[in-house]
Write a protein that holds these residues in place. Structure first.
Motif, mmCIF file in Angstrom:
data_model
loop_
_atom_site.group_PDB
_atom_site.id
_atom_site.type_symbol
_atom_site.label_atom_id
_atom_site.label_comp_id
_atom_site.label_asym_id
_atom_site.label_seq_id
_atom_site.Cartn_x
_atom_site.Cartn_y
_atom_site.Cartn_z
ATOM 1 N N ARG A 218 0.716 -1.293 0.110
ATOM 2 C CA ARG A 218 0.052 -0.159 -0.133
ATOM 3 C C ARG A 218 0.866 1.155 0.160
ATOM 4 O O ARG A 218 1.879 1.230 0.612
ATOM 5 C CB ARG A 218 -0.987 0.028 1.423
ATOM 6 C CG ARG A 218 -1.725 -0.955 1.359
ATOM 7 C CD ARG A 218 -2.798 -0.927 2.660
ATOM 8 N NE ARG A 218 -1.953 -1.030 3.943
ATOM 9 C CZ ARG A 218 -2.273 -0.934 4.988
ATOM 10 N NH1 ARG A 218 -3.614 -0.880 5.259
ATOM 11 N NH2 ARG A 218 -1.474 -0.792 5.967
ATOM 12 N N LEU B 21 -3.566 3.593 -0.130
ATOM 13 C CA LEU B 21 -3.751 3.444 -1.312
ATOM 14 C C LEU B 21 -3.525 2.088 -1.779
ATOM 15 O O LEU B 21 -2.068 1.713 -1.965
ATOM 16 C CB LEU B 21 -3.577 4.513 -2.306
ATOM 17 C CG LEU B 21 -3.953 4.589 -3.695
ATOM 18 C CD1 LEU B 21 -4.103 5.801 -4.138
ATOM 19 C CD2 LEU B 21 -2.708 3.892 -4.766
ATOM 20 N N LYS B 22 -4.157 1.244 -2.562
ATOM 21 C CA LYS B 22 -3.485 -0.095 -2.926
ATOM 22 C C LYS B 22 -4.342 -0.334 -4.137
ATOM 23 O O LYS B 22 -5.321 0.255 -4.708
ATOM 24 C CB LYS B 22 -3.859 -1.277 -2.030
ATOM 25 C CG LYS B 22 -5.308 -1.647 -1.601
ATOM 26 C CD LYS B 22 -5.428 -2.600 -0.881
ATOM 27 C CE LYS B 22 -6.837 -3.012 -0.356
ATOM 28 N NZ LYS B 22 -7.095 -3.809 0.637
ATOM 29 N N ALA B 23 -3.809 -1.465 -4.954
ATOM 30 C CA ALA B 23 -4.573 -1.665 -6.500
ATOM 31 C C ALA B 23 -5.774 -2.481 -6.068
ATOM 32 O O ALA B 23 -6.093 -3.158 -4.956
ATOM 33 C CB ALA B 23 -3.684 -2.762 -6.924
ATOM 34 N N PHE C 116 -7.500 10.657 -9.866
ATOM 35 C CA PHE C 116 -7.569 9.656 -10.669
ATOM 36 C C PHE C 116 -7.907 9.771 -12.000
ATOM 37 O O PHE C 116 -7.430 9.328 -13.089
ATOM 38 C CB PHE C 116 -8.648 8.573 -10.107
ATOM 39 C CG PHE C 116 -8.272 8.235 -8.665
ATOM 40 C CD1 PHE C 116 -7.080 7.465 -8.436
ATOM 41 C CD2 PHE C 116 -9.103 8.590 -7.571
ATOM 42 C CE1 PHE C 116 -6.867 6.744 -7.103
ATOM 43 C CE2 PHE C 116 -8.934 7.946 -6.275
ATOM 44 C CZ PHE C 116 -7.722 7.128 -6.095
ATOM 45 N N THR D 287 -6.162 6.730 -14.019
ATOM 46 C CA THR D 287 -6.116 5.531 -13.180
ATOM 47 C C THR D 287 -7.578 5.463 -12.321
ATOM 48 O O THR D 287 -7.626 4.676 -11.143
ATOM 49 C CB THR D 287 -5.148 5.388 -12.028
ATOM 50 O OG1 THR D 287 -5.365 6.808 -11.274
ATOM 51 C CG2 THR D 287 -3.740 5.603 -12.667
ATOM 52 N N ASP E 279 -8.784 1.917 -10.516
ATOM 53 C CA ASP E 279 -7.701 0.783 -10.577
ATOM 54 C C ASP E 279 -6.862 0.930 -8.902
ATOM 55 O O ASP E 279 -6.227 -0.048 -8.944
ATOM 56 C CB ASP E 279 -6.466 1.575 -11.529
ATOM 57 C CG ASP E 279 -6.790 1.430 -12.903
ATOM 58 O OD1 ASP E 279 -7.628 0.604 -13.424
ATOM 59 O OD2 ASP E 279 -6.098 2.130 -13.585
ATOM 60 N N PHE E 280 -7.693 1.646 -8.070
ATOM 61 C CA PHE E 280 -7.314 1.623 -6.773
ATOM 62 C C PHE E 280 -8.458 1.592 -5.758
ATOM 63 O O PHE E 280 -9.321 2.163 -6.149
ATOM 64 C CB PHE E 280 -6.044 2.942 -6.417
ATOM 65 C CG PHE E 280 -4.928 2.867 -7.407
ATOM 66 C CD1 PHE E 280 -3.897 2.368 -7.074
ATOM 67 C CD2 PHE E 280 -4.933 3.482 -8.516
ATOM 68 C CE1 PHE E 280 -2.519 2.182 -7.806
ATOM 69 C CE2 PHE E 280 -3.700 3.720 -9.621
ATOM 70 C CZ PHE E 280 -2.721 2.812 -8.991
ATOM 71 N N ASP E 281 -8.177 1.015 -4.622
ATOM 72 C CA ASP E 281 -8.767 1.133 -3.590
ATOM 73 C C ASP E 281 -8.392 2.197 -2.561
ATOM 74 O O ASP E 281 -7.016 2.246 -2.375
ATOM 75 C CB ASP E 281 -9.215 -0.169 -2.858
ATOM 76 C CG ASP E 281 -10.049 -0.913 -3.700
ATOM 77 O OD1 ASP E 281 -10.710 -0.525 -4.798
ATOM 78 O OD2 ASP E 281 -10.173 -2.300 -3.534
ATOM 79 N N VAL E 282 -8.994 3.052 -2.072
ATOM 80 C CA VAL E 282 -8.547 4.070 -0.975
ATOM 81 C C VAL E 282 -9.200 3.697 0.412
ATOM 82 O O VAL E 282 -10.438 3.595 0.445
ATOM 83 C CB VAL E 282 -8.803 5.474 -1.546
ATOM 84 C CG1 VAL E 282 -8.400 6.391 -0.331
ATOM 85 C CG2 VAL E 282 -8.230 5.793 -2.634
ATOM 86 N N LEU F 3 -0.738 8.497 -4.773
ATOM 87 C CA LEU F 3 -0.591 8.257 -6.419
ATOM 88 C C LEU F 3 0.929 8.449 -6.749
ATOM 89 O O LEU F 3 1.522 7.576 -7.386
ATOM 90 C CB LEU F 3 -1.310 8.846 -7.182
ATOM 91 C CG LEU F 3 -2.862 8.503 -7.386
ATOM 92 C CD1 LEU F 3 -3.677 9.444 -8.166
ATOM 93 C CD2 LEU F 3 -2.907 7.101 -7.743
ATOM 94 N N TRP G 100 3.042 5.745 -5.144
ATOM 95 C CA TRP G 100 2.880 4.584 -6.152
ATOM 96 C C TRP G 100 3.829 4.482 -7.422
ATOM 97 O O TRP G 100 4.314 3.625 -7.670
ATOM 98 C CB TRP G 100 1.177 4.342 -6.302
ATOM 99 C CG TRP G 100 1.086 2.941 -7.182
ATOM 100 C CD1 TRP G 100 1.093 2.738 -8.342
ATOM 101 C CD2 TRP G 100 0.499 1.815 -6.357
ATOM 102 N NE1 TRP G 100 0.603 1.384 -8.503
ATOM 103 C CE2 TRP G 100 0.508 0.856 -7.400
ATOM 104 C CE3 TRP G 100 0.332 1.378 -4.882
ATOM 105 C CZ2 TRP G 100 -0.090 -0.459 -7.015
ATOM 106 C CZ3 TRP G 100 -0.148 0.087 -4.774
ATOM 107 C CH2 TRP G 100 -0.250 -0.852 -5.779
#
Length: 211
Positions: A86, A102-104, A133, A138, A141-144, A168, A171
């Motif tokens: 993350r 933040l992660k995929a 985003f 993106t 593409d990501f979960d927050v 971001l 990342w």
């Protein structure tokens, strides 16, 4: 005294006789020939099955993805990510402070344990959160997951949005130029001006009376 010196010199001559020295050298040479050479020792060790190394293919390989608790996670290629892959960042706006992870994922946003549409009811607030985003391409593409405290709704929205932009960049540093171009990577320093002594507010003053 002279007799003692004569006896000592004769004794020394007996000890240093040449034939005795030659015999000693011959004996030591005969003994050294029985010692195996280094090449012989290595060749013997190579053919003995007890000293031969085990097959390396049969040895178990360590699992690089295994963690202490037994869970399996993909190895992180970015050293700036945490153990759960993350990206973490902090955002601030007015008196609000937001901590963002933040992660995929699939585009889910949770704020203080609630869905984003439950915590921020207005559509304009949610549009502000997803703007980073959209700018970086993106979206979805990501979960927050974030926690925010202090300030009002406007301040909290700005703090979370700044935290998402910074996460971001953690990342992938390639996201920084488009975010900076839209001023999404800059902390908004605007805040309420402090009240002045002798005045009702920061700028407001009492009515002036001439007499």
């Amino acid at each position: 005294m002279a007799a003692m010196l004569t006896w000592a010199s004769s004794r020394i001559q007996q000890l240093v006789r040449v034939p005795a020295a030659v015999s000693v050298v011959q004996t030591s040479t005969t003994t050294c020939t029985n010692i195996p050479t280094v090449a012989q020792r290595f060749s013997t060790a190579a053919v003995e099955p007890s000293t031969a190394p085990e097959d390396s293919a049969a040895l178990p390989l360590p699992d690089a993805d295994a963690t202490v608790d037994g869970s399996s996670l993909p190895p992180s290629l970015n050293p700036r990510l945490d153990a759960l892959n993350r990206a973490y960042a902090t955002g601030r706006r007015k008196t609000s402070v937001a901590r963002v992870w933040l992660k995929a994922g699939q585009g889910h946003i949770r704020v203080n344990g609630k869905e984003v549409y439950e915590y921020f009811g207005r559509v304009a607030y949610r549009d502000k959160l997803v703007e980073p985003f959209v700018v970086t391409g993106t979206a979805g593409d990501f979960d927050v997951m974030c926690t925010v405290k202090g300030g009002g709704t406007t301040g909290q929205v700005g703090a979370v949005a700044l935290g998402i932009s910074r996460a971001l960049e953690v990342w992938d540093s390639a996201h920084r130029p488009p975010l900076a171009k839209e001023s999404l990577f800059t902390r908004d320093s605007r805040a309420v001006e402090r009240k002045k002594p002798g005045q009702p507010k920061a700028r407001k003053k009492d009515q002036w009376v001439k007499r």
